[in-house]
Design a protein around this motif. Sequence first.
Motif, PDB file in Angstrom:
ATOM      1  N   TYR A  18      -4.415  -0.051   4.140  1.00 43.03           N
ATOM      2  CA  TYR A  18      -4.550   1.315   3.617  1.00 43.03           C
ATOM      3  C   TYR A  18      -5.671   1.338   2.583  1.00 43.03           C
ATOM      4  O   TYR A  18      -5.729   0.477   1.690  1.00 43.03           O
ATOM      5  CB  TYR A  18      -3.240   1.761   2.979  1.00 43.03           C
ATOM      6  N   ASP A  19      -6.589   2.311   2.713  1.00 39.58           N
ATOM      7  CA  ASP A  19      -7.740   2.388   1.811  1.00 39.58           C
ATOM      8  C   ASP A  19      -7.770   3.653   0.962  1.00 39.58           C
ATOM      9  O   ASP A  19      -8.810   4.033   0.426  1.00 39.58           O
ATOM     10  CB  ASP A  19      -9.043   2.278   2.606  1.00 39.58           C
ATOM     11  N   GLY A  20      -6.628   4.307   0.825  1.00 39.36           N
ATOM     12  CA  GLY A  20      -6.568   5.541   0.056  1.00 39.36           C
ATOM     13  C   GLY A  20      -6.638   6.776   0.918  1.00 39.36           C
ATOM     14  O   GLY A  20      -6.238   7.861   0.485  1.00 39.36           O
ATOM     15  N   GLU A  21      -7.150   6.639   2.133  1.00 35.50           N
ATOM     16  CA  GLU A  21      -7.236   7.769   3.054  1.00 35.50           C
ATOM     17  C   GLU A  21      -6.584   7.468   4.400  1.00 35.50           C
ATOM     18  O   GLU A  21      -5.810   8.267   4.913  1.00 35.50           O
ATOM     19  CB  GLU A  21      -8.704   8.167   3.273  1.00 35.50           C
ATOM     20  N   THR A  22      -6.928   6.318   4.950  1.00 35.35           N
ATOM     21  CA  THR A  22      -6.476   5.968   6.289  1.00 35.35           C
ATOM     22  C   THR A  22      -5.583   4.735   6.256  1.00 35.35           C
ATOM     23  O   THR A  22      -5.906   3.750   5.591  1.00 35.35           O
ATOM     24  CB  THR A  22      -7.673   5.697   7.213  1.00 35.35           C
ATOM     25  N   ALA A  23      -4.480   4.808   6.973  1.00 37.77           N
ATOM     26  CA  ALA A  23      -3.593   3.659   7.131  1.00 37.77           C
ATOM     27  C   ALA A  23      -3.623   3.217   8.592  1.00 37.77           C
ATOM     28  O   ALA A  23      -3.622   4.049   9.505  1.00 37.77           O
ATOM     29  CB  ALA A  23      -2.164   4.007   6.717  1.00 37.77           C
ATOM     30  N   THR A  24      -3.678   1.913   8.792  1.00 36.63           N
ATOM     31  CA  THR A  24      -3.675   1.351  10.130  1.00 36.63           C
ATOM     32  C   THR A  24      -2.485   0.403  10.264  1.00 36.63           C
ATOM     33  O   THR A  24      -2.235  -0.404   9.364  1.00 36.63           O
ATOM     34  CB  THR A  24      -4.981   0.589  10.424  1.00 36.63           C
ATOM     35  N   VAL A  25      -1.766   0.520  11.368  1.00 37.31           N
ATOM     36  CA  VAL A  25      -0.562  -0.284  11.590  1.00 37.31           C
ATOM     37  C   VAL A  25      -0.759  -1.181  12.809  1.00 37.31           C
ATOM     38  O   VAL A  25      -1.092  -0.694  13.897  1.00 37.31           O
ATOM     39  CB  VAL A  25       0.676   0.611  11.796  1.00 37.31           C
ATOM     40  N   VAL A  26      -0.555  -2.478  12.604  1.00 40.53           N
ATOM     41  CA  VAL A  26      -0.607  -3.449  13.695  1.00 40.53           C
ATOM     42  C   VAL A  26       0.743  -4.157  13.741  1.00 40.53           C
ATOM     43  O   VAL A  26       1.087  -4.922  12.843  1.00 40.53           O
ATOM     44  CB  VAL A  26      -1.737  -4.480  13.490  1.00 40.53           C
ATOM     45  N   VAL A  85      -7.606  -0.733  -7.562  1.00 38.96           N
ATOM     46  CA  VAL A  85      -7.327  -1.142  -6.185  1.00 38.96           C
ATOM     47  C   VAL A  85      -7.785  -0.047  -5.219  1.00 38.96           C
ATOM     48  O   VAL A  85      -7.364   1.103  -5.325  1.00 38.96           O
ATOM     49  CB  VAL A  85      -5.825  -1.417  -5.978  1.00 38.96           C
ATOM     50  N   THR A  86      -8.654  -0.429  -4.301  1.00 38.32           N
ATOM     51  CA  THR A  86      -9.147   0.538  -3.310  1.00 38.32           C
ATOM     52  C   THR A  86      -8.645   0.248  -1.904  1.00 38.32           C
ATOM     53  O   THR A  86      -8.789   1.076  -1.014  1.00 38.32           O
ATOM     54  CB  THR A  86     -10.687   0.539  -3.271  1.00 38.32           C
ATOM     55  N   ARG A  87      -8.064  -0.919  -1.717  1.00 36.80           N
ATOM     56  CA  ARG A  87      -7.569  -1.267  -0.391  1.00 36.80           C
ATOM     57  C   ARG A  87      -6.412  -2.252  -0.535  1.00 36.80           C
ATOM     58  O   ARG A  87      -6.482  -3.205  -1.317  1.00 36.80           O
ATOM     59  CB  ARG A  87      -8.678  -1.904   0.437  1.00 36.80           C
ATOM     60  N   ALA A  88      -5.359  -2.002   0.225  1.00 41.62           N
ATOM     61  CA  ALA A  88      -4.210  -2.903   0.225  1.00 41.62           C
ATOM     62  C   ALA A  88      -3.893  -3.299   1.657  1.00 41.62           C
ATOM     63  O   ALA A  88      -3.975  -2.484   2.581  1.00 41.62           O
ATOM     64  CB  ALA A  88      -2.988  -2.244  -0.413  1.00 41.62           C
ATOM     65  N   ARG A  89      -3.545  -4.540   1.793  1.00 42.76           N
ATOM     66  CA  ARG A  89      -3.126  -5.062   3.101  1.00 42.76           C
ATOM     67  C   ARG A  89      -1.771  -5.731   2.915  1.00 42.76           C
ATOM     68  O   ARG A  89      -1.623  -6.637   2.087  1.00 42.76           O
ATOM     69  CB  ARG A  89      -4.135  -6.076   3.628  1.00 42.76           C
ATOM     70  N   ARG A 143       0.587   1.987   0.175  1.00 38.98           N
ATOM     71  CA  ARG A 143       0.218   3.247  -0.479  1.00 38.98           C
ATOM     72  C   ARG A 143       0.516   3.200  -1.969  1.00 38.98           C
ATOM     73  O   ARG A 143      -0.249   3.745  -2.779  1.00 38.98           O
ATOM     74  CB  ARG A 143       0.966   4.401   0.193  1.00 38.98           C
ATOM     75  N   HIS A 144       1.589   2.538  -2.345  1.00 40.23           N
ATOM     76  CA  HIS A 144       1.917   2.410  -3.763  1.00 40.23           C
ATOM     77  C   HIS A 144       0.806   1.687  -4.519  1.00 40.23           C
ATOM     78  O   HIS A 144       0.342   2.164  -5.575  1.00 40.23           O
ATOM     79  CB  HIS A 144       3.235   1.661  -3.937  1.00 40.23           C
ATOM     80  N   PHE A 145       0.368   0.549  -4.019  1.00 37.23           N
ATOM     81  CA  PHE A 145      -0.631  -0.236  -4.754  1.00 37.23           C
ATOM     82  C   PHE A 145      -1.969   0.494  -4.868  1.00 37.23           C
ATOM     83  O   PHE A 145      -2.604   0.483  -5.920  1.00 37.23           O
ATOM     84  CB  PHE A 145      -0.825  -1.597  -4.081  1.00 37.23           C
ATOM     85  N   VAL A 146      -2.384   1.153  -3.797  1.00 40.45           N
ATOM     86  CA  VAL A 146      -3.672   1.864  -3.846  1.00 40.45           C
ATOM     87  C   VAL A 146      -3.577   3.122  -4.696  1.00 40.45           C
ATOM     88  O   VAL A 146      -4.481   3.445  -5.476  1.00 40.45           O
ATOM     89  CB  VAL A 146      -4.150   2.206  -2.423  1.00 40.45           C
ATOM     90  N   THR A 202      -2.090  -8.233  -0.264  1.00 38.89           N
ATOM     91  CA  THR A 202      -3.486  -8.578  -0.532  1.00 38.89           C
ATOM     92  C   THR A 202      -4.214  -7.321  -1.002  1.00 38.89           C
ATOM     93  O   THR A 202      -4.207  -6.307  -0.287  1.00 38.89           O
ATOM     94  CB  THR A 202      -4.176  -9.128   0.727  1.00 38.89           C
ATOM     95  N   LEU A 203      -4.815  -7.390  -2.172  1.00 37.07           N
ATOM     96  CA  LEU A 203      -5.481  -6.230  -2.764  1.00 37.07           C
ATOM     97  C   LEU A 203      -6.983  -6.484  -2.883  1.00 37.07           C
ATOM     98  O   LEU A 203      -7.414  -7.589  -3.204  1.00 37.07           O
ATOM     99  CB  LEU A 203      -4.905  -5.936  -4.148  1.00 37.07           C
ATOM    100  N   ALA A 204      -7.753  -5.436  -2.624  1.00 37.10           N
ATOM    101  CA  ALA A 204      -9.204  -5.485  -2.802  1.00 37.10           C
ATOM    102  C   ALA A 204      -9.614  -4.275  -3.626  1.00 37.10           C
ATOM    103  O   ALA A 204      -8.935  -3.246  -3.636  1.00 37.10           O
ATOM    104  CB  ALA A 204      -9.918  -5.483  -1.456  1.00 37.10           C
TER     105      ALA A 204
END
Length: 287
Positions: free
Chosen positions: A129-137, A94-98, A85-88, A38-40
């Motif tokens: 991931y938003d280009g700076e911070t990645a969050t893992v759930v 693309v500024t955010r990938a899920r 990270r690849h998509f962003v 999912t890309l935003a």
Amino acid sequence: MTEIQLGDNQYGKAETRLVRVDRGGDTHVVTDLNVTTTLAGDFAATHLTGDNSGVLPTDSQRNTIYAFARDGVGQIEDFALRLARHFVDTAATVTRARIAIEQYSWDRIPATGHSFAQAAGTRTVTVTYDGETATVVSGVADVTVLNTTGSEFRGFPRDRYTTLPEMADRILGTSVTARWRHRDAEPRDWADSFEWARERLLTAFADTYSKSLQQTLHAMGERVLSGDDDLVEIRLALPNKHHFLVDLAPFGLDNPGEVFFAADRPYGLIEGTVCRADAPDPGLAWW
């Protein structure tokens, strides 16, 4: 006249099925995934004018998943981080990938190297991931568990519509879906972390004397967080798989808690979050 404007939006490729076979001699390993991207970002042009110059096709997203798998999948947390990270980092708009991944487990049939039976439960991960911070759930879904005793449900309010009797000893069954948030996305042994958390969930379910499924939910979440400082929050959904004692009196038989009807619907759905008091802001973790 009220101005109309474009609001939040996103797009992606849903449920790309991927199976990779690692052929290590006579012993094979199967990795069976369902991947959703999912890309935003800045996609106003395609919505407002039909200009697709900034839209990475969902077909390309699917192909990226397959191409990345050629080099190996590894742990699903690492695979999701690579994709996000690849998509962003490579798509200008693309500024955010899920990335959400479900992993279906296969157990090798004993005495074989290439024959498998599908195991119960589904391992999951969602990476943002938003280009700076990645969050893992990380998480697990559809793990069906059952206690044949050690559970009650009493002391609830009664109104004119209440027919449920109080139960001092009941069967407690549920299908566990749990998702736990890591403090950061630094590399670690994701598989070991997953197995540890899953074991703590099941142990807490088994050894908690339950006065309500809500109490059991909290005990399970607390057990997972209490032993690993890397885990800061857990969200659980526990459907109550009701088992009703069958009345055998019309047949001249007693039923000392042995014969039950397992109802599949409707069912109670208990949901809740357990978190550390010092948990960092989840940001987009649950988005």
